[in-house]
Design an enzyme around this catalytic site. Structure first.
Site, mmCIF file in Angstrom:
data_model
loop_
_atom_site.group_PDB
_atom_site.id
_atom_site.type_symbol
_atom_site.label_atom_id
_atom_site.label_comp_id
_atom_site.label_asym_id
_atom_site.label_seq_id
_atom_site.Cartn_x
_atom_site.Cartn_y
_atom_site.Cartn_z
ATOM 1 C CD GLU A 126 -1.586 -0.093 3.732
ATOM 2 O OE1 GLU A 126 -1.903 1.851 3.701
ATOM 3 O OE2 GLU A 126 -1.820 -0.189 4.603
ATOM 4 N NE ARG A 137 -0.341 6.622 5.799
ATOM 5 C CZ ARG A 137 -0.565 5.519 5.299
ATOM 6 N NH1 ARG A 137 -1.121 4.724 6.800
ATOM 7 N NH2 ARG A 137 -0.832 4.870 4.848
ATOM 8 N NE ARG A 141 -3.445 5.098 3.599
ATOM 9 C CZ ARG A 141 -3.811 6.020 3.665
ATOM 10 N NH1 ARG A 141 -3.789 7.116 3.057
ATOM 11 N NH2 ARG A 141 -3.372 5.821 4.966
ATOM 12 C CG HIS A 156 -8.875 4.310 5.549
ATOM 13 N ND1 HIS A 156 -8.799 3.202 6.510
ATOM 14 C CD2 HIS A 156 -7.585 4.418 5.574
ATOM 15 C CE1 HIS A 156 -7.571 2.880 7.067
ATOM 16 N NE2 HIS A 156 -6.557 3.702 5.908
#
Length: 167
Positions: A126, A137, A141, A156
């Site tokens: 990831e 963050r 992703r 997420h």
């Protein structure tokens, strides 16, 4: 004497299974276990291609770019060009082999949500896609499989889209 024959038969059976597997007899193993065995590829066994190599898509004259991986997931696809600029920057960092902005990047993704195709532990990695205005963050992703496929999530891991590269 009879016991030695049983041990020898057991050892020969084990050896035969090892030889079958080594020679690519995964279909036989699938019939025994009832589940598909992930296909091993040279890139999967070696991890990611070396930066700048033809396999890494160097674009050097005379080198063929690798074929974009097919969508093995059946998830909706998104063209790379449609991704946010930060996601395209993260993809460039992945292709270059780093450096990465966050220490959690390039770590194993567990796929605990079971949205992506099931693979052996360590298959997925990831990477953070920074979110402007977030102090941490954020939720975005990119998850990359060792077979070359990549997925984008903006929530997420609640949902994923397969990244169609080069578009």
């Amino acid at each position: 004497m009879r016991r030695n024959r049983s041990v020898a038969a057991l050892l020969l059976t084990g050896l035969a299974l090892v030889v079958l597997f080594a020679l690519g007899g995964t279909g036989f193993l699938e019939s025994l276990t009832g589940s598909p065995t992930p296909a091993a590829s040279p890139s999967a066994a070696a991890g990611q291609a070396a930066p700048g190599s033809a396999a890494a898509g160097s674009g050097a004259p005379g080198s063929a770019a690798p074929a974009a991986p097919a969508n093995p997931s059946g998830l909706p696809a998104i063209n790379e060009s449609e991704l946010p600029v930060e996601a395209r920057q993260t993809l460039a960092a992945i292709r270059a082999g780093g450096p990465y902005r966050y220490s959690q990047d390039n770590k194993t993704f567990g796929n605990f949500e079971r949205i992506l195709p099931r693979r052996d532990s360590g298959y997925y990695r990831e990477y953070t896609v920074p979110t402007p205005g977030e102090s941490d963050r954020g939720a975005r992703r990119i998850v990359a499989g060792s077979g070359g496929e990549k997925y984008y999530t903006q929530d997420h891991y609640d949902s994923f889209k397969f990244i169609a590269e080069g578009n």
